[in-house]
Design an enzyme around this catalytic site. Structure first.
Site, PDB file in Angstrom:
ATOM      1  CB  VAL A 269      -1.375  -1.617  -7.883  1.00 45.90           C
ATOM      2  CG1 VAL A 269      -0.918  -2.347  -6.155  1.00 45.90           C
ATOM      3  CG2 VAL A 269      -1.976  -0.371  -8.169  1.00 45.90           C
TER       4      VAL A 269
ATOM      5  CE1 TYR B  59     -14.947   0.965  -8.240  1.00 45.14           C
ATOM      6  CE2 TYR B  59     -16.844   0.689  -8.268  1.00 45.14           C
ATOM      7  CZ  TYR B  59     -15.729   0.855  -7.732  1.00 45.14           C
ATOM      8  OH  TYR B  59     -15.326  -0.419  -7.144  1.00 45.14           O
TER       9      TYR B  59
ATOM     10  CG  ASP C  42      -2.221   1.108   1.289  1.00 49.99           C
ATOM     11  OD1 ASP C  42      -1.799   2.321   0.627  1.00 49.99           O
ATOM     12  OD2 ASP C  42      -3.472   0.150   1.554  1.00 49.99           O
TER      13      ASP C  42
ATOM     14  CB  VAL D  39     -17.936  -1.230   1.419  1.00 56.00           C
ATOM     15  CG1 VAL D  39     -17.792  -2.435   2.326  1.00 56.00           C
ATOM     16  CG2 VAL D  39     -18.465  -2.869   0.064  1.00 56.00           C
TER      17      VAL D  39
END
Length: 264
Positions: free
Chosen positions: A64, A160, A49, A193
């Site tokens: 990443v 997205y 991260d 979420v």
């Protein structure tokens, strides 16, 4: 090649004991909940991260979208923890708007993180995963973080949704490519979420309480999904106990994908 760990063998301790798990984007939200759950089940966990973490994991700063950083991070995991048995590709970013609202640079940025990032990290980890599949444990699993946006049309989520649709297709293609190497590939499709990212969206709304209620109401259970509930699903798919499960997506969305309730 099939996993050689018995799904009913409880004599070896926690189900993930002696296994090494890597979680990208594991410093907060779903990634942090997942790292904690895998750790609780016995895995040695490495978190990749950009943000720091105070958790008892091997934390490796990593973006990443950076090929060199990804390869170096994977090499560090293998060197420090001895291999990789489980890879959770959780790192991702969001985007709002229709196809008119996101510039080309934003499309490239989101796809680079959400889609190419998965390919980049998995490619770097494949040698270690192959070794894990062929080793004494005989276990290797990749779990990608997808979304309800891959299977349901959501307003104001064009970019997205496109990225997560690609993740779903990529998951199935990866599963087909690597099943005979003993590497299982699956994905989890969360609904909305209750994470820091969603919290920031709510804070920016004109009426945060009304927006939260609207998000909760669109899920048949009438509430947001918790990060822990996603973590439990990831842990199941990553476990040797799901050794016959590959190339599939698991919806954890409060029934949003499959249920059509009558209005009261």
């Amino acid at each position: 090649m099939t996993a050689r760990i018995s799904p009913t063998a409880d004599t070896r301790g926690p189900e993930l004991q002696d296994l090494v798990a890597v979680v990208t984007g594991g410093a907060s939200g779903i990634g942090l909940a997942t790292a904690r759950e895998l750790h609780a089940r016995g895995a040695r966990v490495a978190v990749l991260d950009r943000a720091a973490s105070d958790e008892p994991f091997l934390h490796i700063p990593c973006d990443v979208t950076d090929d060199e950083a990804v390869r170096a991070a994977v090499d560090t995991v293998v060197r420090e923890l001895g291999g990789i048995h489980i890879l959770v590709n959780n790192a991702g970013i969001g985007a709002q708007g229709t196809v008119e609202d996101n510039a080309s640079d934003e499309w490239r940025r989101v796809l680079d993180v959400n889609v190419i990032g998965i390919a980049r990290v998995t490619a770097a980890a494949l040698p270690a995963l192959r070794k894990a599949a062929a080793g004494g444990e005989g276990h290797a699993a990749v779990v990608n973080m997808c979304s309800i946006a891959a299977t349901a049309g959501l307003p104001q989520r064009a970019l997205y949704s496109a990225s997560k649709g690609a993740v779903l297709a990529l998951t199935r293609a990866m599963a087909a490519d690597h099943v005979r190497e003993g590497i299982r590939v699956t994905c989890v499709n969360p609904g909305t979420v209750d994470t820091p990212w969603v919290g920031r969206l709510l804070d920016a709304a004109d009426d945060p309480a009304a927006e939260r209620a609207a998000l909760a109401a669109r899920q048949p259970t009438g509430r947001l999904v918790s990060a822990d509930e996603i973590a439990y699903a990831v842990a199941y798919l990553a476990s040797p106990r799901s050794g016959a499960t590959t190339g599939t997506d698991l919806a954890v969305d409060g029934g949003m994908q499959g249920l059509r309730l009558r209005s009261e």
